[in-house]
Each structure stands twice: as structure tokens, then as C-alpha cells.
Design a protein around this motif. Structure first.
Motif, PDB file in Angstrom:
ATOM      1  N   ASP A   4      95.955 -34.750  71.569  1.00 47.60           N
ATOM      2  CA  ASP A   4      94.908 -35.622  71.255  1.00 47.60           C
ATOM      3  C   ASP A   4      93.533 -34.904  71.369  1.00 47.60           C
ATOM      4  N   THR A   5      93.610 -33.912  72.046  1.00 47.39           N
ATOM      5  CA  THR A   5      92.323 -33.166  72.510  1.00 47.39           C
ATOM      6  C   THR A   5      92.123 -31.817  71.834  1.00 47.39           C
ATOM      7  N   ALA A   6      90.865 -31.556  71.150  1.00 52.58           N
ATOM      8  CA  ALA A   6      90.489 -30.089  70.647  1.00 52.58           C
ATOM      9  C   ALA A   6      89.281 -29.421  71.255  1.00 52.58           C
ATOM     10  N   ILE A   7      89.136 -28.347  71.497  1.00 47.73           N
ATOM     11  CA  ILE A   7      88.009 -27.688  72.065  1.00 47.73           C
ATOM     12  C   ILE A   7      86.964 -27.432  70.898  1.00 47.73           C
ATOM     13  N   LEU A   8      85.688 -27.711  71.194  1.00 49.99           N
ATOM     14  CA  LEU A   8      84.777 -27.346  70.171  1.00 49.99           C
ATOM     15  C   LEU A   8      83.581 -26.439  70.905  1.00 49.99           C
ATOM     16  N   ASN A   9      83.559 -25.386  70.607  1.00 48.13           N
ATOM     17  CA  ASN A   9      82.545 -24.393  71.124  1.00 48.13           C
ATOM     18  C   ASN A   9      81.531 -24.328  70.474  1.00 48.13           C
ATOM     19  N   LEU A  10      80.285 -24.638  71.228  1.00 48.84           N
ATOM     20  CA  LEU A  10      78.996 -24.796  70.522  1.00 48.84           C
ATOM     21  C   LEU A  10      78.164 -23.660  70.923  1.00 48.84           C
ATOM     22  N   GLY A  11      78.160 -22.448  70.022  1.00 50.38           N
ATOM     23  CA  GLY A  11      77.088 -21.314  70.284  1.00 50.38           C
ATOM     24  C   GLY A  11      76.323 -21.362  69.334  1.00 50.38           C
TER      25      GLY A  11
ATOM     26  N   VAL B  67      77.299 -20.260  66.397  1.00 48.46           N
ATOM     27  CA  VAL B  67      78.093 -20.959  65.280  1.00 48.46           C
ATOM     28  C   VAL B  67      79.198 -21.741  66.046  1.00 48.46           C
ATOM     29  N   GLY B  68      79.602 -22.810  65.325  1.00 49.46           N
ATOM     30  CA  GLY B  68      80.553 -23.907  65.983  1.00 49.46           C
ATOM     31  C   GLY B  68      81.988 -23.257  65.648  1.00 49.46           C
ATOM     32  N   ASN B  69      82.933 -23.461  66.471  1.00 46.82           N
ATOM     33  CA  ASN B  69      84.145 -23.091  66.348  1.00 46.82           C
ATOM     34  C   ASN B  69      85.206 -24.315  66.921  1.00 46.82           C
ATOM     35  N   ILE B  70      86.333 -24.709  66.308  1.00 50.54           N
ATOM     36  CA  ILE B  70      87.349 -25.636  66.685  1.00 50.54           C
ATOM     37  C   ILE B  70      88.632 -24.989  67.004  1.00 50.54           C
ATOM     38  N   THR B  71      89.135 -25.419  67.997  1.00 51.42           N
ATOM     39  CA  THR B  71      90.569 -25.083  68.159  1.00 51.42           C
ATOM     40  C   THR B  71      91.402 -26.473  68.528  1.00 51.42           C
ATOM     41  N   TRP B  72      92.524 -26.478  67.871  1.00 48.22           N
ATOM     42  CA  TRP B  72      93.481 -27.502  68.022  1.00 48.22           C
ATOM     43  C   TRP B  72      94.815 -27.060  67.960  1.00 48.22           C
TER      44      TRP B  72
ATOM     45  N   ALA C 152      82.535 -33.023  61.518  1.00 48.79           N
ATOM     46  CA  ALA C 152      83.220 -33.892  60.561  1.00 48.79           C
ATOM     47  C   ALA C 152      84.178 -33.630  59.628  1.00 48.79           C
ATOM     48  N   ARG C 153      83.378 -32.684  58.765  1.00 48.01           N
ATOM     49  CA  ARG C 153      84.106 -32.154  57.702  1.00 48.01           C
ATOM     50  C   ARG C 153      85.182 -31.266  58.077  1.00 48.01           C
ATOM     51  N   GLY C 154      84.829 -30.530  59.118  1.00 45.76           N
ATOM     52  CA  GLY C 154      86.108 -29.579  59.788  1.00 45.76           C
ATOM     53  C   GLY C 154      87.273 -30.324  60.155  1.00 45.76           C
ATOM     54  N   LEU C 155      86.776 -31.549  60.616  1.00 49.17           N
ATOM     55  CA  LEU C 155      88.013 -32.369  61.266  1.00 49.17           C
ATOM     56  C   LEU C 155      89.105 -32.838  60.040  1.00 49.17           C
ATOM     57  N   GLU C 156      88.348 -33.057  58.862  1.00 47.33           N
ATOM     58  CA  GLU C 156      89.060 -33.610  57.729  1.00 47.33           C
ATOM     59  C   GLU C 156      90.140 -32.437  57.216  1.00 47.33           C
ATOM     60  N   ARG C 157      89.884 -31.154  57.514  1.00 51.04           N
ATOM     61  CA  ARG C 157      90.833 -30.168  57.208  1.00 51.04           C
ATOM     62  C   ARG C 157      92.045 -30.015  57.867  1.00 51.04           C
ATOM     63  N   LEU C 158      92.013 -30.573  59.178  1.00 52.17           N
ATOM     64  CA  LEU C 158      93.047 -30.331  59.901  1.00 52.17           C
ATOM     65  C   LEU C 158      94.302 -31.264  59.555  1.00 52.17           C
ATOM     66  N   PRO C 159      95.527 -30.848  59.749  1.00 51.14           N
ATOM     67  CA  PRO C 159      96.794 -31.692  59.395  1.00 51.14           C
ATOM     68  C   PRO C 159      96.892 -32.849  60.246  1.00 51.14           C
ATOM     69  N   GLY C 160      96.254 -32.971  61.333  1.00 46.60           N
ATOM     70  CA  GLY C 160      96.403 -34.068  62.289  1.00 46.60           C
ATOM     71  C   GLY C 160      94.930 -34.142  62.720  1.00 46.60           C
ATOM     72  N   ARG C 161      94.638 -35.481  63.581  1.00 46.63           N
ATOM     73  CA  ARG C 161      93.353 -35.692  64.148  1.00 46.63           C
ATOM     74  C   ARG C 161      93.186 -35.809  65.533  1.00 46.63           C
ATOM     75  N   PRO C 162      92.732 -35.059  66.387  1.00 46.56           N
ATOM     76  CA  PRO C 162      92.374 -35.252  67.722  1.00 46.56           C
ATOM     77  C   PRO C 162      91.538 -36.314  67.848  1.00 46.56           C
ATOM     78  N   ARG C 163      91.618 -37.060  68.849  1.00 46.89           N
ATOM     79  CA  ARG C 163      90.849 -38.080  69.147  1.00 46.89           C
ATOM     80  C   ARG C 163      89.671 -37.836  70.140  1.00 46.89           C
ATOM     81  N   ARG C 164      89.782 -36.662  70.763  1.00 44.13           N
ATOM     82  CA  ARG C 164      88.871 -36.227  71.821  1.00 44.13           C
ATOM     83  C   ARG C 164      88.505 -34.663  71.415  1.00 44.13           C
ATOM     84  N   LEU C 165      87.113 -34.555  71.506  1.00 41.98           N
ATOM     85  CA  LEU C 165      86.590 -33.037  71.499  1.00 41.98           C
ATOM     86  C   LEU C 165      86.056 -32.892  72.852  1.00 41.98           C
TER      87      LEU C 165
END
Length: 373
Positions: free
Chosen positions: A174-181, A183-188, A284-297
Motif C-alpha cells: 500500500d506504500t511507495a517511496i517517492l524521492n524528490l531530488g 528529479v523525482g523517482n518512485i519505487t513500489w 500522478a501520471r507515473g502512478l497511472e503506469r503502475l500495475p497496482g496503485r499504492p494508497r500512500r507515498l
């Protein structure tokens, strides 16, 4: 392999003049203990040299001989970080012999993502052999080149550490990490533990550049400018048509792929609001690319300190947004910890890049080791 102490170093593309330093005890798979961490400042004259180097790198664009300024900047950067490490260890009372390796990321000056008909390319400044001689400690460096040579993006490399952090914090899918340097990068990590990660878009770099150009300040402190500006939603919608945002991952960015020019012609405040909103909407566009949706960042990196950005991410993504610190993590130290963790993986010969993160065909090791002798 038993857990070992490694030290990680990171300097981002926002060029804030700070070196992230962190000690971590791990086996490259699980986190055993967090050690001391801090932000250290570069020598005063190094940041202007790096800005000039970035400009030279953009003109070079991987064509022809490297700019001569690279050698000067690489030596100055390496010595500056080695001095910061020596001071850090002395002040924290850590014997150098207790540190198995330093994970020295170096300074990214240019990154070109892979395309169907062209391999990617990446350049980080950092002389691992020089740092090893200065410190008398083995140094792991050049983390990205092997991944690029194997057909990967060379980025992001943080996901394997982000996944270890989420496990350490007891967070599930339910949780992904979003690093904001810069550039932004997400891990789920999905329910089976599969890693999904990519650069979402810009984070702090365009906004910082915009504010610096108009005020001389280094950033939009506390998001004050973005909070009072008006977001031009029509202009934002046009920016969101960029093909990168619709492309499937794996994918990665250079800090120059999205610049402050997106806000040209706007007032200071409206430009800050637009650039902040674009960062949030690209997530938000990036979350749409994931095969599932985390509820918390869980937010890490300097951008999490911008409350306007955090609010816009929550609103435009429809998720709960929390500071990584609230999960018992250290949001300011995550990137430095990451390269301490990756250094341990390199010592063990474990992979750094994966099909779902950097896009390599198979999990791929990387990094080089320089020893003091």
C-alpha cells in the motif's frame, strides 16, 4: 555475509552545495542498523565550478572529447568529499578501519536515457582511486556504467534500497517511496515483492533554477512562492502531453530534460506554482503506469520539505502523503544510505539493476572497487 558498516555519499543535481553522508550497517539485502548521518558543505568555490561544468556537459552532450573542465571538477569534487568524510568520521568518533567501504556516487553531470535505436549514456564525476588513497578505505564507485553497457537505463539505482527500507519500516504494497531530488523517482514493491521503479519527472531542479534566476535565492523556501501563485491549468495540460510521461517504464531522466523554461513569461509566483504543480502532476501520471496503485507515498529528499509540493502531490494524485521520517526513516539521508547499501551489494557481487527498474534484460551487478593500495 555478516552485516558490515559502509559509508554512503551523494550529491544531487540540484547543486545545493551539500554532501549527504551516512553510515549504514547491512549485508546489502537487509538493514541491520542506521549509523550517524549529516549534510556537509562543499568548499565555497566548488559550487560555481560545478555549475560551469554542468553547462559544459550540456554543450558536450556525449559528442567528441570530454570538456577539459571535467578533470578539474572531478579532482576538486573528490578531494572535497574525501575531506568531508574524514571530518565526519573524526567528529563521530568512528575509526576508519571499522568502515568496510565508501559508496561514492560522484556528481552526475549528464545522463542520456536509452532509446530503441540507441544505448543510453551517463557520466558521473568522481575519482574512486584518489578518494581511496586519501582516506585509506576501499571505495566503491562508477555504479551506473555497467548497467548502461548491458542495455539498461543506468537509473534509478535506489529501488533495491527503497524496497529494503519499506521492509524495515513494516510497510506493505500500500506504500511507495517517492524521492524528490533534482528529479523525482518512485519505487513500489508489489505483493509478490516485484520491484517497479522509474523517474516520474522533474522535482526540485526546475523550480530551484526558476527561483535562483529571478531572486538569487537557492529555492522556494517553504513553498511560499508556489503557494501564492496561480497555476495556469491550460498551460499545465499542455506540458503534461510530453511523451515521456506517457511512456512505459523503465525510464529515466537527466535534470535538463525538463527545465524552468516551462514557466517562461509568467510572474515569479505563477511560475513557481506552475513548476510545482507540474512536478505533482507528473507523479500522478507515473502512478497511472503502475500495475497496482499504492494508497500512500512516503516522501524522501529535499522536496519533501516544500509543503506546497506535498499538498499538490496529495491533491493531484489522490493519495496519502507522509514524510518518510514518520515511518521511522531518515528522509534527508536516504540517498546517501542508498549508496552505502549499494556498496555492500557490490562487495558481495549482488545486482544493482533489474528488469523492472533500470530495464536490463537480467539482474545486473555493477560498480568498481578502488583500494587504498
Amino acid at each position: 555475509m555478516d552485516a558490515i558498516w559502509t559509508l554512503g555519499l551523494m550529491t544531487g543535481t540540484v547543486l545545493d552545495g551539500e554532501i549527504d553522508i551516512a553510515l549504514l550497517r547491512s549485508d546489502g539485502e537487509r538493514i541491520a542498523e542506521f549509523g550517524p548521518a549529516r549534510l556537509a558543505s562543499y568548499p565555497r568555490d566548488l559550487r560555481p565550478l560545478l555549475r560551469e561544468t554542468f553547462e559544459a556537459a550540456a554543450r558536450w552532450n556525449f559528442e567528441g572529447p570530454e570538456p577539459t573542465i571535467f578533470a578539474e571538477a572531478e579532482r576538486a569534487l573528490t578531494l572535497g568529499q574525501a575531506e568531508a568524510v574524514a571530518r565526519f568520521l573524526a567528529e563521530e568518533g568512528v575509526d576508519r578501519s571499522a568502515v568496510a567501504a565508501v559508496g561514492f556516487h560522484g556528481q552526475t553531470v549528464l545522463h542520456r536515457r536509452r532509446e530503441p535505436a540507441r544505448l543510453g549514456a551517463t557520466r558521473q564525476l568522481g575519482d574512486g582511486a584518489l578518494m581511496a588513497r586519501e582516506l585509506g578505505i576501499p571505495v566503491v564507485f562508477d555504479f551506473r556504467s555497467a548497467d548502461v553497457a548491458a542495455g539498461g537505463q543506468g537509473a534509478p539505482l535506489a529501488p533495491v534500497y527503497h524496497a529494503a527500507l519499506l521492509r524495515h519500516a513494516g510497510a506493505g504494497p500500500d506504500t511507495a517511496i517517492l524521492n524528490l531530488g533534482g528529479v523525482g523517482n518512485i519505487t513500489w514493491a508489489d505483493e509478490s515483492g516485484g520491484l517497479h521503479a522509474f523517474d516520474t519527472g522533474p522535482a526540485n531542479a526546475p523550480l530551484n533554477d526558476w527561483v535562483r534566476a529571478h531572486t538569487g535565492e537557492e529555492m522556494d523556501w517553504d513553498g511560499r512562492l508556489g503557494a501564492v501563485g496561480r497555476v495556469d491549468e491550460e498551460r499545465l495540460a499542455g506540458l503534461l502531453d510530453h511523451p515521456y510521461l506517457a511512456a512505459p517504464y523503465p525510464k529515466s531522466l537527466d535534470r535538463n530534460d525538463f527545465t524552468s523554461r516551462m514557466a517562461d513569461g509568467l510572474s515569479l509566483e505563477d511560475g513557481a506554482a506552475l513548476l510545482t504543480a507540474f512536478t505533482a502532476a507528473s507523479v500522478a501520471r507515473g502512478l497511472e503506469r503502475l500495475p497496482g496503485r499504492p494508497r500512500r507515498l512516503a516522501l524522501s529528499g529535499g522536496g519533501r520539505r516544500n509543503p506546497t509540493l506535498s499538498r499538490m502531490i496529495a491533491e493531484r494524485c489522490g493519495v496519502e502523503v507522509v514524510d518518510a521520517d514518520r515511518l521511522g526513516l531518515r528522509g534527508d539521508a536516504v540517498e546517501a544510505e542508498c549508496f552505502a547499501f549499494l556498496a555492500a551489494r557490490v562487495l558481495r557481487g549482488l545486482p544493482l539493476g533489474f528488469p523492472g527498474t533500470t530495464g536490463v534484460p537480467v539482474p545486473t551487478p555493477g560498480g568498481r572497487i578502488a583500494r587504498p593500495d
